[in-house]
Design a protein around this motif. Structure first.
Motif, PDB file in Angstrom:
ATOM      1  N   PHE A   1       0.846  -1.189   0.000  1.00 29.85           N
ATOM      2  CA  PHE A   1       0.000   0.000   0.000  1.00 29.85           C
ATOM      3  C   PHE A   1       0.880   1.237   0.000  1.00 29.85           C
ATOM      4  CE2 PHE A   1       0.747  -0.695   4.490  1.00 29.85           C
ATOM      5  CZ  PHE A   1       0.864   0.576   5.022  1.00 29.85           C
TER       6      PHE A   1
ATOM      7  N   ARG B   1       0.594   5.681   0.649  1.00 28.37           N
ATOM      8  CA  ARG B   1      -0.130   6.914   0.970  1.00 28.37           C
ATOM      9  C   ARG B   1       0.644   8.007   0.248  1.00 28.37           C
ATOM     10  NH1 ARG B   1      -2.940   7.659   6.029  1.00 28.37           N
ATOM     11  NH2 ARG B   1      -1.686   5.894   6.701  1.00 28.37           N
ATOM     12  N   ASP B   2       0.021   8.580  -0.756  1.00 30.62           N
ATOM     13  CA  ASP B   2       0.735   9.503  -1.633  1.00 30.62           C
ATOM     14  C   ASP B   2       0.851  10.921  -1.098  1.00 30.62           C
ATOM     15  OD1 ASP B   2       1.049   7.434  -3.438  1.00 30.62           O
ATOM     16  OD2 ASP B   2      -0.829   7.886  -4.439  1.00 30.62           O
TER      17      ASP B   2
ATOM     18  N   ARG C   1      -3.687   3.600  -1.253  1.00 29.66           N
ATOM     19  CA  ARG C   1      -3.809   2.817  -2.489  1.00 29.66           C
ATOM     20  C   ARG C   1      -3.129   1.474  -2.252  1.00 29.66           C
ATOM     21  NH1 ARG C   1      -0.455   5.497  -6.546  1.00 29.66           N
ATOM     22  NH2 ARG C   1      -2.171   6.942  -6.679  1.00 29.66           N
ATOM     23  N   THR C   2      -3.767   0.399  -2.708  1.00 30.16           N
ATOM     24  CA  THR C   2      -3.132  -0.916  -2.619  1.00 30.16           C
ATOM     25  C   THR C   2      -2.632  -1.330  -3.996  1.00 30.16           C
ATOM     26  OG1 THR C   2      -5.147  -2.205  -3.039  1.00 30.16           O
ATOM     27  CG2 THR C   2      -4.639  -1.637  -0.737  1.00 30.16           C
ATOM     28  N   CYS C   3      -1.674  -2.241  -3.983  1.00 31.04           N
ATOM     29  CA  CYS C   3      -1.146  -2.784  -5.227  1.00 31.04           C
ATOM     30  C   CYS C   3      -0.798  -4.245  -4.999  1.00 31.04           C
ATOM     31  CB  CYS C   3       0.089  -2.019  -5.688  1.00 31.04           C
ATOM     32  SG  CYS C   3       1.486  -2.178  -4.560  1.00 31.04           S
TER      33      CYS C   3
ATOM     34  N   TYR D   1      -8.237   2.077  -1.871  1.00 30.99           N
ATOM     35  CA  TYR D   1      -8.537   1.995  -3.300  1.00 30.99           C
ATOM     36  C   TYR D   1      -7.399   1.359  -4.073  1.00 30.99           C
ATOM     37  CZ  TYR D   1      -5.599   6.064  -4.400  1.00 30.99           C
ATOM     38  OH  TYR D   1      -4.549   6.922  -4.580  1.00 30.99           O
ATOM     39  N   SER D   2      -7.722   0.967  -5.293  1.00 27.48           N
ATOM     40  CA  SER D   2      -6.751   0.377  -6.206  1.00 27.48           C
ATOM     41  C   SER D   2      -7.056   0.841  -7.615  1.00 27.48           C
ATOM     42  CB  SER D   2      -6.819  -1.156  -6.169  1.00 27.48           C
ATOM     43  OG  SER D   2      -6.377  -1.653  -4.945  1.00 27.48           O
ATOM     44  N   GLU D   3      -6.020   0.843  -8.424  1.00 20.27           N
ATOM     45  CA  GLU D   3      -6.170   1.167  -9.844  1.00 20.27           C
ATOM     46  C   GLU D   3      -5.550   0.026 -10.650  1.00 20.27           C
ATOM     47  OE1 GLU D   3      -3.680   4.527  -9.828  1.00 20.27           O
ATOM     48  OE2 GLU D   3      -5.203   5.907  -9.109  1.00 20.27           O
TER      49      GLU D   3
ATOM     50  N   VAL E   1     -10.656   2.479 -11.502  1.00 19.99           N
ATOM     51  CA  VAL E   1     -10.493   2.721 -10.069  1.00 19.99           C
ATOM     52  C   VAL E   1     -11.544   1.931  -9.298  1.00 19.99           C
ATOM     53  CG1 VAL E   1     -10.473   4.468  -8.242  1.00 19.99           C
ATOM     54  CG2 VAL E   1      -9.600   5.032 -10.521  1.00 19.99           C
TER      55      VAL E   1
ATOM     56  N   ALA F   1     -12.679   0.831  -5.069  1.00 21.18           N
ATOM     57  CA  ALA F   1     -12.452   1.200  -3.669  1.00 21.18           C
ATOM     58  C   ALA F   1     -13.412   0.461  -2.756  1.00 21.18           C
ATOM     59  CB  ALA F   1     -12.615   2.710  -3.478  1.00 21.18           C
TER      60      ALA F   1
END
Length: 141
Positions: A23, A25-26, A35-37, A72-74, A112, A114
Motif C-alpha cells: 500500500f 499513501r501519496d 492505495r493498494t497494489c 482503493y486500487s487502480e 479505479v 475502492a
C-alpha cells in the motif's frame, strides 16, 4: 511525502515467493485513504488467487490497525483478471481515469476500485479475517 509498505506473497505449497502486495499513501493531505497494489511475478502463478487473498488480508489489516476510511486500487482498464480480483475483494468500481499513466510509450486508462470502512465492516466476505481480531478473547493462559 509518500509512504510505502510492501509485503511478500508466499505460496504455502512449495514454500516459495510468488509476488508482492502493498500500500502507499501519496499525500499527507489525504491521510484517510491509501492505495493498494499487488503483483504476481510468474505468469504460471497468476489466476490462482494469490493476489486476491493477499489483498483481502491487507485490506483487513489496514482497517483493523488504522483509522482509514477508504482503500482503493487502480488497474489498467483492459486488465480483466485484475479487475475480477478487485471485485472479489469487495471493492466497488468507481470509474475510469483516462490517460492517467504513461508507460512503455503509450497512455493507459486506469479503472479505479475502492472499499469504504463501513462496507468492509458489514461485509461477510471479511468476517473470517476480521472476527478473530474483534471478538473478546475467551481462552485461558
Amino acid at each position: 511525502s509518500a509512504e510505502y509498505s510492501l509485503f511478500a506473497v508466499e505460496a504455502l505449497a512449495g514454500d516459495r515467493l510468488v509476488g508482492k502486495v502493498g500500500f502507499s499513501r501519496d499525500s499527507a493531505h489525504h491521510d484517510h485513504m491509501v492505495r493498494t497494489c499487488s503483483q504476481i511475478a510468474d505468469p504460471v502463478d497468476r489466476g490462482k488467487g494469490f493476489a486476491t487473498e493477499a489483498r483481502l488480508l491487507l485490506v483487513n489489516y489496514l482497517f483493523l490497525s488504522t483509522q482509514l476510511e477508504r482503500i482503493y486500487s487502480e488497474t489498467e482498464e483492459g486488465n480483466a483478471p485484475a479487475r475480477r480480483s478487485l471485485e472479489k475483494c469487495g471493492m466497488q468500481f468507481e470509474g475510469v481515469l483516462r490517460h492517467l499513466v504513461y508507460d512503455m510509450g503509450r497512455w493507459a486508462d486506469m479503472a479505479v476500485y475502492a472499499i469504504l470502512r463501513d462496507e468492509w465492516r458489514d461485509s461477510p466476505l471479511y468476517a473470517p479475517y476480521r472476527d478473530p481480531f474483534t471478538r473478546p478473547w475467551t481462552g485461558s493462559v
